[in-house]
Design a protein around this motif. Sequence first.
Motif, PDB file in Angstrom:
ATOM      1  N   ALA A   1      91.584  14.470   5.135  1.00 24.72           N
ATOM      2  CA  ALA A   1      91.146  15.571   6.351  1.00 24.72           C
ATOM      3  C   ALA A   1      91.396  14.612   7.569  1.00 24.72           C
ATOM      4  O   ALA A   1      90.714  13.597   7.820  1.00 24.72           O
ATOM      5  CB  ALA A   1      89.954  16.215   6.283  1.00 24.72           C
ATOM      6  N   ARG A   2      91.929  15.156   8.767  1.00 24.75           N
ATOM      7  CA  ARG A   2      91.973  14.382  10.006  1.00 24.75           C
ATOM      8  C   ARG A   2      91.355  15.008  11.068  1.00 24.75           C
ATOM      9  O   ARG A   2      91.755  16.301  11.530  1.00 24.75           O
ATOM     10  CB  ARG A   2      93.442  14.248  10.308  1.00 24.75           C
ATOM     11  CG  ARG A   2      94.232  13.711   9.245  1.00 24.75           C
ATOM     12  CD  ARG A   2      94.002  12.131   8.962  1.00 24.75           C
ATOM     13  NE  ARG A   2      95.146  11.493   8.136  1.00 24.75           N
ATOM     14  CZ  ARG A   2      94.662  10.435   7.407  1.00 24.75           C
ATOM     15  NH1 ARG A   2      93.462   9.754   7.638  1.00 24.75           N
ATOM     16  NH2 ARG A   2      95.737   9.841   6.666  1.00 24.75           N
ATOM     17  N   ASN A   3      90.512  14.578  11.620  1.00 26.94           N
ATOM     18  CA  ASN A   3      89.795  15.258  12.921  1.00 26.94           C
ATOM     19  C   ASN A   3      89.577  16.646  12.940  1.00 26.94           C
ATOM     20  O   ASN A   3      89.859  17.377  13.958  1.00 26.94           O
ATOM     21  CB  ASN A   3      90.803  14.925  14.162  1.00 26.94           C
ATOM     22  CG  ASN A   3      90.983  13.383  14.096  1.00 26.94           C
ATOM     23  OD1 ASN A   3      89.871  12.566  14.217  1.00 26.94           O
ATOM     24  ND2 ASN A   3      92.140  13.065  14.584  1.00 26.94           N
ATOM     25  N   VAL A   4      88.879  17.098  11.790  1.00 22.22           N
ATOM     26  CA  VAL A   4      88.479  18.569  11.648  1.00 22.22           C
ATOM     27  C   VAL A   4      87.472  19.129  12.346  1.00 22.22           C
ATOM     28  O   VAL A   4      86.298  18.390  12.703  1.00 22.22           O
ATOM     29  CB  VAL A   4      88.120  18.623  10.127  1.00 22.22           C
ATOM     30  CG1 VAL A   4      87.742  20.220   9.757  1.00 22.22           C
ATOM     31  CG2 VAL A   4      89.331  18.412   9.166  1.00 22.22           C
ATOM     32  N   GLU A   5      87.755  20.148  13.102  1.00 23.97           N
ATOM     33  CA  GLU A   5      86.784  20.880  14.050  1.00 23.97           C
ATOM     34  C   GLU A   5      86.488  22.039  13.284  1.00 23.97           C
ATOM     35  O   GLU A   5      87.481  22.793  13.092  1.00 23.97           O
ATOM     36  CB  GLU A   5      87.264  21.025  15.343  1.00 23.97           C
ATOM     37  CG  GLU A   5      87.476  19.579  16.095  1.00 23.97           C
ATOM     38  CD  GLU A   5      86.311  19.164  16.949  1.00 23.97           C
ATOM     39  OE1 GLU A   5      85.055  20.338  16.826  1.00 23.97           O
ATOM     40  OE2 GLU A   5      86.025  18.031  17.342  1.00 23.97           O
TER      41      GLU A   5
END
Length: 496
Positions: free
Chosen positions: A259-263
Amino acid sequence: MLSLQGISKGFPGVKALTDVSLDVAAGEIHALVGENGAGKSTLTRVIAGVFQPDAGTVRFDGRETVWKGPGDAKRHGVHVIYQEFVLFPHLSVAENIFVGHERRNRLGLIDHGRTRRDAKELLARFGIDIDPEALVRDLSVADQQMVEIAKALVHDVKLLILDEPTAVISGREVDVLFDRLRRLKQQGVAIVYISHRLEEIFALCDRVSVLKDGNHVATRTIDEVTRDQLIALMVGRNLAELFPVRRSAKAPGPVVVAARNVEVSGRVRGASIELRAGEITGLAGMVGAGRSELALAMFGAIPMRSGSLVVDGREVSGLSPRRAIDLGIGLVTEDRKGQGLAMLLDVAANVSASTLNEFGRGWRFDRAREKRVAEQEIASYRIACRGPSTPVSVMSGGNQQKVLVARWARTSTRLLILDEPTRGVDVGAKTEIYRIMHELADRGVAVLMISSELPEIVGMSERVVVMREGVVTGELSKSEISEEAVVELATRRLAG
C-alpha cells in the motif's frame, strides 16, 4: 449476593452444564474463565433468567430464586452486558441508553430534551466522550461498547455480568471501564467478569472460577494462582505452548502486496506498508489508530481518497473486494458475525462464499461438491461441528472464526489480512488459529495480522508495523520486537 448449587443444563444432544456450584459476593469482582464451549454463556443465561436450569438452585440476594424470564431478573437487579451488542443503530446514543425507560413529560410523551440531558450526565459520570445525539450506526465499535455499558448502569444494579467487555476497546477506554467497575464494587455491586484476556483477570478481579466442558474445575483467589496455572486449569496446556514455534525458518520472499501513501477520509493519512511472501506481519496500534480502515482500503471495501495498491509490482486499478479476491487477497474482518459470517447459513455455505463460481452458476449450483469441499476444510482446520450442514449460529466463537479463516485461505494465494483474528475466542482456539497462520505463511502467503493484544503481536509477528491516528509511526524487525517498543511507537507524538 449470588449462590449457585448443583446447576445442570442440557440441550438436545449436548450437556452444557453439569453440577456447577459457585458463589459471588457483594462488592466482589469475580472472573469466569474457560474455553469456548466450556459453559460460560449457558451459565450466564441461567443467572440472567434466559434459561431455566434442569437441576440445581439459584439463590440471589439471600433468597432462593426462580426467574420468570430475563425481565424478571433485570427488575431484581441482574444486568448482563453481552459480547454481541443489543443496540438500535438508527437511534441516537441517548435513545439507546434509555430504551424501555424513556424520559417522559407530564403528558406521557417522550421528553427528548430530558433524554439528551440525562444521557449526557450519565456519559460524563462514566467518563465517556460521546455526543448523546449521535446515531449509534455512526459510532466506532469501541464507542458502541461504551454505550452498551452506560445503558446497563441506568438501572439499579446488584449483579452485573460482563461478557468480554474489552474485546473491542483498548487503552484509555479499558482504564475508564476498570475504574468504573472498581467504583461499582465499592458500592457493593457484585460483578461477574468474563474474559479471555488473562492479564485483565489479574489486574481487576478478586477471585476466578474456571469452567471446562460444562464442569466447575476450580475457584481460586487471584493471589493464589499464576497465569500458567490458570491456563493449565482451563485447557491443560502450558503458557509456553500458546504461541507455537514456526517450523519453517526461511527468509521472507519478495514484496507481493504494497500500500502506497493511502489516505482514507478522516481515518488514514499517507500510510504505506509492504507485505512479503511467507512473512507474518503484525499491524499494531491503539483502538482508533486506523488499522482496520487501512485493511479495508487494501481490500477495496472502502474507497481510498488517494494512494494506491501495488500487487507484484503493478498498480491495481478499479480496486474492489471482487478484484481483490481475484488477485488472491482475502480479509477476515474484525466483526465476524456482522461483516464476516452468514449467520443463517451452514458451514458449507460459509466456506464457499468467496468462491461461488467454483461450484456452478444459477440453478446448476453443485451443493454436493460444496459439502465435500467443506468436509475437507473441517478436517484441515479442525473445526468442531456435526458436519457441513451445521448452522454456524450454533457454533462456538473459535470455531466460527476457523470457518472464516478456512473460507479466505482457499482464495488468499498472495495475502491474507486477519483483523483481530482471536478476538473473543478461547486459549485453545487461539493456538489453532496461530497454527493455521504458520501453515499459510509456510505456503508462501503473506499474512497481515491486526491485533490489540501485545503478547499476540510479539509472539506471532516476524515484523511489526505500528500506527497512531492514521499514520504509520514506525516498523520493527524481528530482533527489535517487544511490548515496550510497540507501545513507544503506538504512543509516539506525531510531527506537527
